[in-house]
Design a protein around this motif. Structure first.
Motif, PDB file in Angstrom:
ATOM      1  N   ASP A  23       0.790  -1.351  -0.123  1.00 33.19           N
ATOM      2  CA  ASP A  23      -0.065  -0.019   0.165  1.00 33.19           C
ATOM      3  C   ASP A  23       0.751   1.190   0.049  1.00 33.19           C
ATOM      4  O   ASP A  23       0.563   2.470  -0.734  1.00 33.19           O
ATOM      5  N   LEU A  24       2.030   1.369   0.788  1.00 32.61           N
ATOM      6  CA  LEU A  24       2.751   2.400   0.689  1.00 32.61           C
ATOM      7  C   LEU A  24       3.386   2.759  -0.603  1.00 32.61           C
ATOM      8  O   LEU A  24       3.717   3.759  -1.177  1.00 32.61           O
ATOM      9  N   ALA A  25       4.041   1.644  -1.320  1.00 33.07           N
ATOM     10  CA  ALA A  25       4.534   1.876  -2.533  1.00 33.07           C
ATOM     11  C   ALA A  25       3.612   2.026  -3.456  1.00 33.07           C
ATOM     12  O   ALA A  25       3.877   3.170  -4.564  1.00 33.07           O
ATOM     13  N   GLU A  56       1.542   6.527  -6.964  1.00 27.76           N
ATOM     14  CA  GLU A  56       0.309   7.008  -7.424  1.00 27.76           C
ATOM     15  C   GLU A  56       0.510   8.865  -7.304  1.00 27.76           C
ATOM     16  O   GLU A  56       0.131   9.675  -8.094  1.00 27.76           O
ATOM     17  N   ALA A  57       1.006   9.175  -6.248  1.00 27.78           N
ATOM     18  CA  ALA A  57       1.487  10.546  -5.983  1.00 27.78           C
ATOM     19  C   ALA A  57       2.255  11.040  -7.129  1.00 27.78           C
ATOM     20  O   ALA A  57       2.144  12.165  -7.597  1.00 27.78           O
ATOM     21  N   ALA A  58       3.276  10.217  -7.706  1.00 23.29           N
ATOM     22  CA  ALA A  58       4.095  10.701  -8.535  1.00 23.29           C
ATOM     23  C   ALA A  58       3.594  10.692 -10.121  1.00 23.29           C
ATOM     24  O   ALA A  58       3.320  11.784 -10.767  1.00 23.29           O
ATOM     25  N   ARG A  59       2.470   9.723 -10.232  1.00 28.97           N
ATOM     26  CA  ARG A  59       1.875   9.742 -11.665  1.00 28.97           C
ATOM     27  C   ARG A  59       0.759  10.744 -11.797  1.00 28.97           C
ATOM     28  O   ARG A  59       0.234  11.162 -12.723  1.00 28.97           O
ATOM     29  N   GLU A  94       3.644  10.080  -0.263  1.00 33.24           N
ATOM     30  CA  GLU A  94       3.211  11.063  -0.992  1.00 33.24           C
ATOM     31  C   GLU A  94       4.302  12.055  -1.262  1.00 33.24           C
ATOM     32  O   GLU A  94       4.348  12.660  -2.467  1.00 33.24           O
ATOM     33  N   ALA A  95       5.122  12.239  -0.395  1.00 34.58           N
ATOM     34  CA  ALA A  95       5.973  13.477  -0.428  1.00 34.58           C
ATOM     35  C   ALA A  95       7.089  12.934  -1.505  1.00 34.58           C
ATOM     36  O   ALA A  95       7.744  13.749  -2.241  1.00 34.58           O
TER      37      ALA A  95
END
Length: 448
Positions: free
Chosen positions: A136-138, A143-146, A217-218
């Motif tokens: 989930d973390l990965a 997802e935050a990057a994309r 996310e950061a």
């Protein structure tokens, strides 16, 4: 059974394995011996485009024994911690030693230098992370990057790693000691596209304590920001100009100093800083130092891989080279004393009277090159010649103008060190070498 109880049992098991190895070495004819035992376990997850590519649980253990028969030396290791396997490894090390040439510098480190009392450095922070939580973390990171920018068109994936290990070292001079440590990380790498041209970049966070990691996310957002910033890159014409190396790259420059003053390079006469002890290698006012006992730091250690107590010291003081990086063997070859650096340096830092963050360094530079990526390994440690492929940004009036690619930065490490004009306050703590960005007065930039 609690985590603490399990840790105590594992430490006692490793301590017994070391003692078994030393006893077996003596029984096999060794006049001196040293042994190390380690065990660890970890979790590693990699996700790409939302799909799990790898999920690994891994465990490792082993014992390594080095014996001395007079001035002859032999080493052997085993991943089996059973007493009979350790005895066989000790016997094998003795057989090897009897076939080797004598060397007057072979032997254990000075008993007086052993770390008989050492502090708890707060290095052990287990992360109770399940495989599902790591996935989930990965995914959150990727997802935050994309979703950060529509120009992010592909991904090389995001990863989560967690490792906890315990190591024990002992020798026949009566020393035995050990400690546990952890290392956790989050990383992400994505690909961007603009006008048919593509670029990739990445970001990562690493710490002994998972609570100190940047959020998933950061990390993803920073990987995307760095990737998008590189789009639309141009080549430069060949010129000489000031250069700023970002903190993660400046760590490598400080690492070249360490390589040049490492004992093995010096006694082999394979260093551009040969015979420089007491001489200026940086401008006045610059200090390079070790702080091996910083609580929780990635490079902290109470003793080196020979049991020698680590201690705070200056490698460079007021610009002058004050010390080398020595283990007991290289110290003997040089007629000196070990510096407690068997296995490397510990939290090496630099103090140059830091005044500015990265933006401030660019303002001080005015016009020049900001290097954010280096490519290749064009470094000659004998001559100090430095030439590497690079990418980054052209800067004018202290502001980024455009991305730069397909260039080379070149110079002499001696000149680069002496041309260090400023170090930034943006210290990168993600390793055993800790530094901010570097502003160098001038380098050759080769392009069109």
């Amino acid at each position: 059974m609690s985590e603490l109880q399990r840790a105590e049992i594992q430490f006692e098991r490793l301590e017994q394995s070391v003692q078994d190895a030393l006893d077996a070495a003596r029984a096999a004819g060794a006049t001196g011996a040293e042994a190390s035992a380690s065990a660890g376990q970890g979790l590693s997850v990699n996700v790409r485009l939302g799909e799990v590519e790898t999920l690994e649980y891994h465990k490792d253990q082993g014992v390594a024994v080095t014996v001395y028969i007079g001035k002859q030396k032999g080493s052997a290791s085993t991943s089996d911690l059973k007493p009979e396997a350790i005895r066989e490894a000790a016997k094998a090390a003795c057989r090897i030693a009897r076939q080797t040439a004598e060397d007057d510098c072979h032997g254990l480190a000075d008993p007086a230098r052993m770390a008989m009392n050492y502090p708890d450095l707060d290095l052990d922070h287990p992360w109770q992370l399940t495989g599902e939580q790591a996935i989930d973390l990965a995914r959150s990171c990727e997802e935050a990057a994309r979703r950060a920018d529509q120009r992010i068109v592909n991904s090389e994936g995001a990863g989560v790693d967690s490792y906890r290990g315990t190591s024990v070292y002992g020798n026949t001079n009566g020393f035995i000691g050990g400690y546990s440590g952890t290392r956790h990380s989050l990383s992400c790498s994505v690909i961007g596209e603009q006008d048919g041209a593509m670029q990739r970049d990445y970001w990562y966070s690493v710490a002994r304590n998972a609570d100190l990691l940047e959020s998933a996310e950061a990390v993803g957002a920073e990987a995307a920001r760095r990737t998008v910033a590189r789009l639309g890159g141009r080549r430069l014409g060949t010129r000489k100009a000031p250069v700023v190396f970002t903190a993660d790259l400046a760590r490598g420059l400080l690492g070249h100093l360490v390589s040049a003053v490492r004992g093995a390079a010096l006694y082999r006469k394979a260093s551009f800083l040969l015979d420089h002890l007491g001489r200026p290698v940086f401008p006045d006012g610059i200090r390079v130092y070790e702080e091996p006992h910083l609580p929780g730091a990635l490079g902290s250690a109470p003793f080196d891989s020979e049991g020698v107590a680590t201690q705070a010291r200056d490698l460079v003081h007021d610009g002058r080279l004050e010390g080398y990086v020595l283990d007991s063997y290289s110290a003997c070859r040089l007629g000196m004393q070990t510096t407690g650096n068997a296995g490397g340096v510990h939290n090496l830092g630099i103090d140059a009277g830091q005044r500015h963050d990265l933006a401030g360094l660019l303002g001080e530079m005015g016009t020049g090159l900001l290097v954010t990526e280096l490519i290749g390994h064009g470094i000659n440690m004998v001559t100090g010649d430095y030439s590497r492929g690079a990418a980054g940004f052209w800067v004018e009036n202290g502001e980024l103008q455009y991305a730069v690619e397909e260039i080379t930065v070149a110079g002499s490490l001696k000149d680069m060190f002496m041309g260090l004009a400023a170090v930034g306050t943006d210290t990168d703590l993600r390793g055993n070498i800790r530094t901010g960005s570097w502003l160098l007065n001038e380098m050759t930039i080769a392009g069109e």
